[in-house]
Design a protein around this motif. Structure first.
Motif, PDB file in Angstrom:
ATOM      1  N   ASP A 102       0.913  -1.063   0.054  1.00 34.65           N
ATOM      2  CA  ASP A 102       0.082  -0.044  -0.158  1.00 34.65           C
ATOM      3  C   ASP A 102       0.936   1.339  -0.060  1.00 34.65           C
ATOM      4  O   ASP A 102       1.760   1.232   0.988  1.00 34.65           O
ATOM      5  CB  ASP A 102      -0.916   0.059   1.159  1.00 34.65           C
ATOM      6  N   PRO A 103       0.756   2.233  -1.174  1.00 37.20           N
ATOM      7  CA  PRO A 103       1.452   3.291  -0.870  1.00 37.20           C
ATOM      8  C   PRO A 103       1.482   4.125   0.330  1.00 37.20           C
ATOM      9  O   PRO A 103       2.230   4.980   0.465  1.00 37.20           O
ATOM     10  CB  PRO A 103       0.842   4.188  -2.116  1.00 37.20           C
ATOM     11  N   LYS A 104       0.439   3.976   1.005  1.00 32.77           N
ATOM     12  CA  LYS A 104       0.571   4.942   2.238  1.00 32.77           C
ATOM     13  C   LYS A 104       1.168   4.308   3.627  1.00 32.77           C
ATOM     14  O   LYS A 104       1.089   4.890   4.489  1.00 32.77           O
ATOM     15  CB  LYS A 104      -1.243   5.050   2.707  1.00 32.77           C
ATOM     16  N   CYS A 105       2.053   3.295   3.159  1.00 36.62           N
ATOM     17  CA  CYS A 105       2.745   2.850   4.247  1.00 36.62           C
ATOM     18  C   CYS A 105       4.099   3.770   4.712  1.00 36.62           C
ATOM     19  O   CYS A 105       4.538   4.305   3.605  1.00 36.62           O
ATOM     20  CB  CYS A 105       3.502   1.384   3.866  1.00 36.62           C
ATOM     21  N   THR A 106       4.206   4.018   5.796  1.00 33.14           N
ATOM     22  CA  THR A 106       5.182   4.922   6.318  1.00 33.14           C
ATOM     23  C   THR A 106       6.089   4.359   7.053  1.00 33.14           C
ATOM     24  O   THR A 106       6.026   3.270   7.556  1.00 33.14           O
ATOM     25  CB  THR A 106       4.356   5.994   7.014  1.00 33.14           C
ATOM     26  N   LEU A 107       7.125   5.232   7.726  1.00 31.15           N
ATOM     27  CA  LEU A 107       8.088   4.787   8.295  1.00 31.15           C
ATOM     28  C   LEU A 107       7.630   4.241   9.599  1.00 31.15           C
ATOM     29  O   LEU A 107       7.873   3.281  10.433  1.00 31.15           O
ATOM     30  CB  LEU A 107       9.141   5.871   8.745  1.00 31.15           C
ATOM     31  N   LYS A 108       6.530   4.672  10.362  1.00 30.83           N
ATOM     32  CA  LYS A 108       5.736   4.069  11.530  1.00 30.83           C
ATOM     33  C   LYS A 108       5.344   2.905  11.273  1.00 30.83           C
ATOM     34  O   LYS A 108       5.505   2.145  12.240  1.00 30.83           O
ATOM     35  CB  LYS A 108       4.562   5.130  11.802  1.00 30.83           C
ATOM     36  N   ILE A 109       4.840   2.585  10.216  1.00 33.08           N
ATOM     37  CA  ILE A 109       4.335   1.235   9.836  1.00 33.08           C
ATOM     38  C   ILE A 109       5.515   0.304   9.764  1.00 33.08           C
ATOM     39  O   ILE A 109       5.268  -0.647  10.613  1.00 33.08           O
ATOM     40  CB  ILE A 109       3.544   1.142   8.486  1.00 33.08           C
ATOM     41  N   PHE A 110       6.544   0.622   9.093  1.00 33.30           N
ATOM     42  CA  PHE A 110       7.841  -0.382   9.159  1.00 33.30           C
ATOM     43  C   PHE A 110       8.249  -0.496  10.387  1.00 33.30           C
ATOM     44  O   PHE A 110       8.963  -1.487  10.824  1.00 33.30           O
ATOM     45  CB  PHE A 110       8.529   0.181   7.869  1.00 33.30           C
ATOM     46  N   SER A 111       8.313   0.486  11.268  1.00 35.36           N
ATOM     47  CA  SER A 111       8.984   0.475  12.719  1.00 35.36           C
ATOM     48  C   SER A 111       8.006  -0.389  13.487  1.00 35.36           C
ATOM     49  O   SER A 111       8.648  -1.335  14.247  1.00 35.36           O
ATOM     50  CB  SER A 111       8.961   1.846  13.285  1.00 35.36           C
ATOM     51  N   MET A 112       6.799  -0.373  13.273  1.00 39.40           N
ATOM     52  CA  MET A 112       5.990  -1.337  13.906  1.00 39.40           C
ATOM     53  C   MET A 112       6.262  -2.881  13.698  1.00 39.40           C
ATOM     54  O   MET A 112       6.251  -3.421  14.489  1.00 39.40           O
ATOM     55  CB  MET A 112       4.504  -0.975  13.788  1.00 39.40           C
ATOM     56  N   ALA A 113       6.118  -2.872  12.500  1.00 39.41           N
ATOM     57  CA  ALA A 113       6.519  -4.242  11.881  1.00 39.41           C
ATOM     58  C   ALA A 113       7.590  -4.702  12.341  1.00 39.41           C
ATOM     59  O   ALA A 113       7.900  -6.065  12.800  1.00 39.41           O
ATOM     60  CB  ALA A 113       6.322  -4.292  10.251  1.00 39.41           C
ATOM     61  N   HIS A 114       8.964  -3.920  12.316  1.00 39.63           N
ATOM     62  CA  HIS A 114      10.052  -4.430  12.861  1.00 39.63           C
ATOM     63  C   HIS A 114      10.085  -4.783  14.361  1.00 39.63           C
ATOM     64  O   HIS A 114      10.521  -5.847  14.708  1.00 39.63           O
ATOM     65  CB  HIS A 114      10.934  -3.260  12.542  1.00 39.63           C
ATOM     66  N   ARG A 115       9.352  -3.799  15.071  1.00 36.65           N
ATOM     67  CA  ARG A 115       9.391  -4.293  16.546  1.00 36.65           C
ATOM     68  C   ARG A 115       8.325  -5.552  16.883  1.00 36.65           C
ATOM     69  O   ARG A 115       8.878  -6.287  17.675  1.00 36.65           O
ATOM     70  CB  ARG A 115       8.450  -2.927  17.189  1.00 36.65           C
ATOM     71  N   LEU A 116       7.239  -5.852  16.026  1.00 35.02           N
ATOM     72  CA  LEU A 116       6.536  -6.944  16.192  1.00 35.02           C
ATOM     73  C   LEU A 116       7.411  -8.308  15.966  1.00 35.02           C
ATOM     74  O   LEU A 116       7.500  -9.340  16.436  1.00 35.02           O
ATOM     75  CB  LEU A 116       5.385  -7.151  14.989  1.00 35.02           C
ATOM     76  N   LEU A 117       8.278  -7.972  14.859  1.00 35.04           N
ATOM     77  CA  LEU A 117       9.093  -9.147  14.302  1.00 35.04           C
ATOM     78  C   LEU A 117      10.199  -9.383  15.559  1.00 35.04           C
ATOM     79  O   LEU A 117      10.364 -10.479  15.891  1.00 35.04           O
ATOM     80  CB  LEU A 117       9.983  -8.909  13.192  1.00 35.04           C
ATOM     81  N   GLU A 118      10.767  -8.425  16.285  1.00 40.58           N
ATOM     82  CA  GLU A 118      11.729  -8.585  17.326  1.00 40.58           C
ATOM     83  C   GLU A 118      10.839  -9.263  18.387  1.00 40.58           C
ATOM     84  O   GLU A 118      11.561 -10.145  19.157  1.00 40.58           O
ATOM     85  CB  GLU A 118      11.935  -7.254  17.765  1.00 40.58           C
ATOM     86  N   LEU A 119       9.655  -9.116  18.614  1.00 39.40           N
ATOM     87  CA  LEU A 119       8.834  -9.500  19.660  1.00 39.40           C
ATOM     88  C   LEU A 119       8.252 -11.062  19.381  1.00 39.40           C
ATOM     89  O   LEU A 119       7.577 -11.753  20.464  1.00 39.40           O
ATOM     90  CB  LEU A 119       7.663  -8.537  20.129  1.00 39.40           C
ATOM     91  N   GLY A 120       8.543 -11.549  18.236  1.00 43.65           N
ATOM     92  CA  GLY A 120       8.368 -13.075  17.771  1.00 43.65           C
ATOM     93  C   GLY A 120       7.404 -13.391  16.964  1.00 43.65           C
ATOM     94  O   GLY A 120       7.055 -14.378  16.458  1.00 43.65           O
ATOM     95  N   ALA A 121       6.970 -12.121  16.052  1.00 44.47           N
ATOM     96  CA  ALA A 121       5.985 -12.438  14.838  1.00 44.47           C
ATOM     97  C   ALA A 121       6.630 -13.377  13.852  1.00 44.47           C
ATOM     98  O   ALA A 121       7.622 -13.046  13.646  1.00 44.47           O
ATOM     99  CB  ALA A 121       5.463 -11.058  14.390  1.00 44.47           C
ATOM    100  N   ASN A 122       5.872 -14.171  13.204  1.00 38.50           N
ATOM    101  CA  ASN A 122       6.672 -14.917  12.227  1.00 38.50           C
ATOM    102  C   ASN A 122       6.194 -14.634  10.753  1.00 38.50           C
ATOM    103  O   ASN A 122       5.179 -14.735  10.343  1.00 38.50           O
ATOM    104  CB  ASN A 122       6.377 -16.327  12.577  1.00 38.50           C
TER     105      ASN A 122
END
Length: 310
Positions: free
Chosen positions: A155-175
């Motif tokens: 989605d072209p509306k993805c921002t740094l905030k979205i990728f930061s959230m994704a990165h943090r969730l992966l760190e917390l164990g998201a697969n």
């Protein structure tokens, strides 16, 4: 505050909307994990009797029941833009977590962020704001909703905030692999057959700016697919260079017409669907119409879209 309602409740019902997607299920699933720590009685509810098989990877899906608990003294809804999407007759306290711009604020408390790209983002930010620990199960559920509603971050509306959230969730164990395989690499033969038939029958109107699809119960029965499978074709159609709007008119098994609309921004899909008591987002929205024949709805919407485009 949601905390006070949660603390004073004995039996909490978490509600995913009818025909739930990964965002609704993921939000409710993460909250289910959180509430289990509180030692309160919790029910994971959805009015739809069958949950799409490809969403089985989301934690706690096996706990979903489609009988609403009569003794629930608090309901929490997730990703439900209107009370009607809950599929219940409930008059008690209700917390409404959502991100739809068309949400009609039906909750006792409304936790709505229309700038969020998913309801899982709203829930994630609430967890962070309340210093609630997010475990691996919660992270995976939240990530699934984020991946789904951002179209796997396309989605072209993805921002740094979205990728930061994704990165943090992966760190917390998201697969990531599990979520992507479940959401995008688990198509059924029935859904592929339906997609082929729908594309074959697609009509381009308004000089090719509108891709129109019509689906009846006979087509669904012949392919073995469901209404949920239809929406993926709209997302494909809107990528055509000449197409600005994609519209689906589908005959429902229990009567009425289901409307789904996609826009590349040339029209406001949510406002268009609000004409039929529906809603959603600026670029994708839907509604149900029970009192008009398909032919009348088709002509009306084409006329509305033509006015907006011009």
């Amino acid at each position: 505050m949601p905390f006070s309602l949660i603390n004073q409740s004995n039996h909490i019902a978490l509600i995913a909307h009818e025909n739930p997607d990964a965002d609704s299920l993921g939000s409710a699933s993460a909250f289910y994990s959180y509430l289990l720590r509180t030692q309160k009685k919790v029910t994971f509810y959805c009015s739809s009797p069958n949950i799409a098989a490809h969403l089985a990877f989301i934690p706690w899906v096996e706990k979903i029941c489609n009988r609403f608990p009569l003794d629930a003294d608090l309901a929490i809804s997730f990703d439900c833009g209107s009370f009607g999407r809950l599929g219940i007759d409930y008059k008690g306290e209700l917390i409404n977590f959502d991100h739809h711009i068309s949400n009609d604020q039906y909750g006792t408390l409304n936790c709505i962020d229309t700038a969020a790209m998913s309801t899982t983002q709203v829930v994630y930010e609430w967890f962070i704001g309340q210093d609630i620990k997010i475990n691996a199960k919660m992270a995976n559920a939240l990530y699934a909703g984020l991946v789904d509603d951002t179209k796997c971050f396309r989605d072209p509306k993805c921002t740094l905030k979205i990728f930061s959230m994704a990165h943090r969730l992966l760190e917390l164990g998201a697969n990531h692999e599990q979520c992507v395989n479940g959401l995008y690499n688990s198509k059924t033969l029935a859904s592929l057959r339906l997609q082929g038939e729908m594309l074959k029958r697609m009509t381009l109107v308004l000089d090719g700016q509108l891709a129109l699809f019509e689906v009846d119960q006979e087509l669904l029965a012949s392919t073995g697919a469901s209404l949920v499978d239809c929406k993926a074709v709209l997302d494909e159609a809107i990528t055509l260079k000449i197409v600005n709007v994609a519209l689906l008119l589908a005959v429902r098994k229990r009567g009425g017409i289901s409307l789904s609309l996609r826009s590349d921004g040339v029209i406001n899909a949510s406002e268009m669907m609000q004409r039929y008591q529906g809603g959603g987002h600026h670029d994708r929205a839907g509604a149900k119409v029970m009192d008009k024949p398909l032919e009348q709805i088709r002509e009306e919407i084409i006329s509305y879209i033509k006015e907006e485009i011009q």
